[in-house]
Design an enzyme around this catalytic site. Structure first.
Site, PDB file in Angstrom:
ATOM      1  N   ASP A 148       0.881  -1.155   0.000  1.00 17.80           N
ATOM      2  CA  ASP A 148       0.000   0.000   0.000  1.00 17.80           C
ATOM      3  C   ASP A 148       0.935   1.224   0.000  1.00 17.80           C
ATOM      4  O   ASP A 148       2.131   1.085   0.289  1.00 17.80           O
ATOM      5  CB  ASP A 148      -0.851  -0.060   1.281  1.00 17.80           C
ATOM      6  CG  ASP A 148      -1.666   1.181   1.487  1.00 17.80           C
ATOM      7  OD1 ASP A 148      -2.363   1.587   0.548  1.00 17.80           O
ATOM      8  OD2 ASP A 148      -1.615   1.749   2.604  1.00 17.80           O
ATOM      9  N   LEU A 149       0.403   2.405  -0.330  1.00 16.70           N
ATOM     10  CA  LEU A 149       1.273   3.588  -0.382  1.00 16.70           C
ATOM     11  C   LEU A 149       1.128   4.467   0.869  1.00 16.70           C
ATOM     12  O   LEU A 149       2.034   4.523   1.720  1.00 16.70           O
ATOM     13  CB  LEU A 149       0.945   4.394  -1.651  1.00 16.70           C
ATOM     14  CG  LEU A 149       1.628   5.746  -1.812  1.00 16.70           C
ATOM     15  CD1 LEU A 149       3.136   5.608  -1.942  1.00 16.70           C
ATOM     16  CD2 LEU A 149       1.086   6.466  -3.042  1.00 16.70           C
ATOM     17  N   ASP A 150      -0.050   5.096   0.982  1.00 17.45           N
ATOM     18  CA  ASP A 150      -0.264   6.014   2.111  1.00 17.45           C
ATOM     19  C   ASP A 150      -0.282   5.228   3.419  1.00 17.45           C
ATOM     20  O   ASP A 150      -1.125   4.365   3.619  1.00 17.45           O
ATOM     21  CB  ASP A 150      -1.600   6.747   1.894  1.00 17.45           C
ATOM     22  CG  ASP A 150      -1.964   7.650   3.050  1.00 17.45           C
ATOM     23  OD1 ASP A 150      -1.049   8.115   3.756  1.00 17.45           O
ATOM     24  OD2 ASP A 150      -3.161   7.886   3.250  1.00 17.45           O
ATOM     25  N   GLU A 179      -0.056  -3.228   4.660  1.00 15.40           N
ATOM     26  CA  GLU A 179      -1.163  -2.269   4.750  1.00 15.40           C
ATOM     27  C   GLU A 179      -1.210  -1.572   6.097  1.00 15.40           C
ATOM     28  O   GLU A 179      -0.842  -2.157   7.106  1.00 15.40           O
ATOM     29  CB  GLU A 179      -2.499  -3.007   4.572  1.00 15.40           C
ATOM     30  CG  GLU A 179      -3.149  -2.853   3.233  1.00 15.40           C
ATOM     31  CD  GLU A 179      -3.713  -1.464   2.940  1.00 15.40           C
ATOM     32  OE1 GLU A 179      -3.799  -0.620   3.851  1.00 15.40           O
ATOM     33  OE2 GLU A 179      -4.054  -1.225   1.779  1.00 15.40           O
ATOM     34  N   ASP A 180      -1.701  -0.315   6.088  1.00 17.97           N
ATOM     35  CA  ASP A 180      -1.892   0.407   7.358  1.00 17.97           C
ATOM     36  C   ASP A 180      -3.367   0.569   7.688  1.00 17.97           C
ATOM     37  O   ASP A 180      -3.690   1.089   8.754  1.00 17.97           O
ATOM     38  CB  ASP A 180      -1.258   1.799   7.283  1.00 17.97           C
ATOM     39  CG  ASP A 180      -2.041   2.695   6.349  1.00 17.97           C
ATOM     40  OD1 ASP A 180      -2.310   2.276   5.203  1.00 17.97           O
ATOM     41  OD2 ASP A 180      -2.421   3.810   6.755  1.00 17.97           O
ATOM     42  N   THR A 233       0.945  10.339   3.499  1.00 17.53           N
ATOM     43  CA  THR A 233       0.222  11.398   2.784  1.00 17.53           C
ATOM     44  C   THR A 233      -1.119  11.695   3.451  1.00 17.53           C
ATOM     45  O   THR A 233      -1.795  12.653   3.072  1.00 17.53           O
ATOM     46  CB  THR A 233       0.015  11.034   1.295  1.00 17.53           C
ATOM     47  OG1 THR A 233      -0.216   9.629   1.192  1.00 17.53           O
ATOM     48  CG2 THR A 233       1.208  11.412   0.461  1.00 17.53           C
ATOM     49  N   SER A 282      -2.262   0.828  -4.366  1.00 16.54           N
ATOM     50  CA  SER A 282      -2.768   2.008  -3.658  1.00 16.54           C
ATOM     51  C   SER A 282      -4.060   2.486  -4.302  1.00 16.54           C
ATOM     52  O   SER A 282      -4.183   2.454  -5.528  1.00 16.54           O
ATOM     53  CB  SER A 282      -1.728   3.127  -3.725  1.00 16.54           C
ATOM     54  OG  SER A 282      -2.299   4.352  -3.319  1.00 16.54           O
ATOM     55  N   ALA A 283      -4.984   2.962  -3.461  1.00 19.58           N
ATOM     56  CA  ALA A 283      -6.236   3.535  -3.984  1.00 19.58           C
ATOM     57  C   ALA A 283      -5.980   4.899  -4.632  1.00 19.58           C
ATOM     58  O   ALA A 283      -6.863   5.459  -5.267  1.00 19.58           O
ATOM     59  CB  ALA A 283      -7.237   3.686  -2.848  1.00 19.58           C
ATOM     60  N   LYS A 306     -10.946  -1.092  -1.807  1.00 21.31           N
ATOM     61  CA  LYS A 306     -10.689  -1.876  -0.606  1.00 21.31           C
ATOM     62  C   LYS A 306     -11.913  -1.706   0.318  1.00 21.31           C
ATOM     63  O   LYS A 306     -12.453  -0.607   0.361  1.00 21.31           O
ATOM     64  CB  LYS A 306      -9.430  -1.350   0.116  1.00 21.31           C
ATOM     65  CG  LYS A 306      -8.175  -1.398  -0.755  1.00 21.31           C
ATOM     66  CD  LYS A 306      -7.025  -0.620  -0.098  1.00 21.31           C
ATOM     67  CE  LYS A 306      -5.840  -0.505  -1.045  1.00 21.31           C
ATOM     68  NZ  LYS A 306      -4.719   0.294  -0.530  1.00 21.31           N
ATOM     69  N   LYS A 361      -8.716   6.646   5.490  1.00 24.68           N
ATOM     70  CA  LYS A 361      -7.480   5.974   5.082  1.00 24.68           C
ATOM     71  C   LYS A 361      -7.789   4.769   4.195  1.00 24.68           C
ATOM     72  O   LYS A 361      -8.590   3.908   4.568  1.00 24.68           O
ATOM     73  CB  LYS A 361      -6.672   5.555   6.306  1.00 24.68           C
ATOM     74  CG  LYS A 361      -6.047   6.754   7.007  1.00 24.68           C
ATOM     75  CD  LYS A 361      -5.084   6.337   8.090  1.00 24.68           C
ATOM     76  CE  LYS A 361      -4.410   7.556   8.702  1.00 24.68           C
ATOM     77  NZ  LYS A 361      -3.565   7.213   9.837  1.00 24.68           N
TER      78      LYS A 361
END
Ligand code: B16
Ligand code: MG
Length: 216
Positions: free
Chosen positions: A8-10, A170-171, A16, A115-116, A146, A44
């Site tokens: 995942d990114l953020d 994932e966060d 971000t 990432s979304a 997600k 998120k």
């Protein structure tokens, strides 16, 4: 045995969420809706239009706008968000991420981004790690967000492995659910809220060894 990593990114690569929050807070204020950091947790991992919908529901204004108006509002938020992204540098990588990624690359483990965010390629370029990834799923091509596992299945396909052969990072709770729903091994990167269903929980990725994850 695992063969590849899906990030995942953020919240995993960079934070971000704080920039999304500034942009959403300003837009919400314009609509006379006040959001705080606790509410921001609910955004998120949630896509742009769904985030706007949640804000409007929170403010009791979901019926006040047409789809076209909502699209304009989301575009406005994104314009502000992209302005805020201009200042990102490699210093904004989350602690421990680059050490872990370098170790994975050294061992030639294929890595994908799930990432979304439609801004993911731009963000990865600003962080100077765009070329490190073998694939970045384009969220505009997905039918569901997600916690649906679609994005994670597509990420595994893009690096030519099955979801069962991948480790997902994932966060967000919705992300962990998506990872588990397609049979991936889930690493939860926890900040404040506990992540249920994660196979492993860490605060930063350099707590993990690439070799031991590949053995899972
Ligand atoms: P954009 P992730 C998600 O990123 C963010 O957590 C979420 O807050 C945001 O709304 C979503 O991306 C869409 O982002 O507006 O840039 O397309 O956690 O899936 O990497
Ligand atoms: Mg995230």
């Amino acid at each position: 045995m695992k063969k590849g990593f899906v990030f995942d990114l953020d919240g995993v690569i960079t934070d971000t969420a704080k920039l999304h929050f500034i942009a959403w807070k300003d837009l919400a204020a314009m609509l006379d809706i006040e959001i705080d950091l606790t509410f921001n947790e609910q955004l998120k991992g949630v896509g742009r239009m769904d985030s706007l919908e949640r804000i409007l529901v929170y403010g009791g204004k979901e019926k006040d706008f047409s789809l076209a108006q909502k699209e304009t509002l989301a575009e406005e938020k994104n314009k502000h968000y992209v302005e805020l992204l201009q200042d990102l540098t490699p210093q904004d990588l989350l602690p421990g991420f680059k050490t872990f990624l370098d170790s994975a690359k050294k061992k030639q483990v294929p890595c994908a981004v799930a990432s979304a965010s439609k801004n993911a390629p731009f963000i990865l370029k600003k962080l100077e790690i765009f070329d490190e990834f073998d694939a970045i799923v384009d969220p505009a091509t997905l039918t569901k967000g997600k916690p649906d596992p679609e994005i994670f299945i597509r990420a595994a396909q893009a690096i030519h492995i099955t979801p069962e052969e991948a480790v997902g990072f994932e966060d967000a709770q919705a992300g962990i659910e998506g990872i588990k729903a397609c049979g991936m091994f889930a690493v939860g990167v926890e900040t404040t809220e506990p992540l249920y269903q994660a196979d492993l929980r860490v605060k930063r990725l350099d707590e993990l060894s690439v070799d031991s994850l590949l053995q899972k």
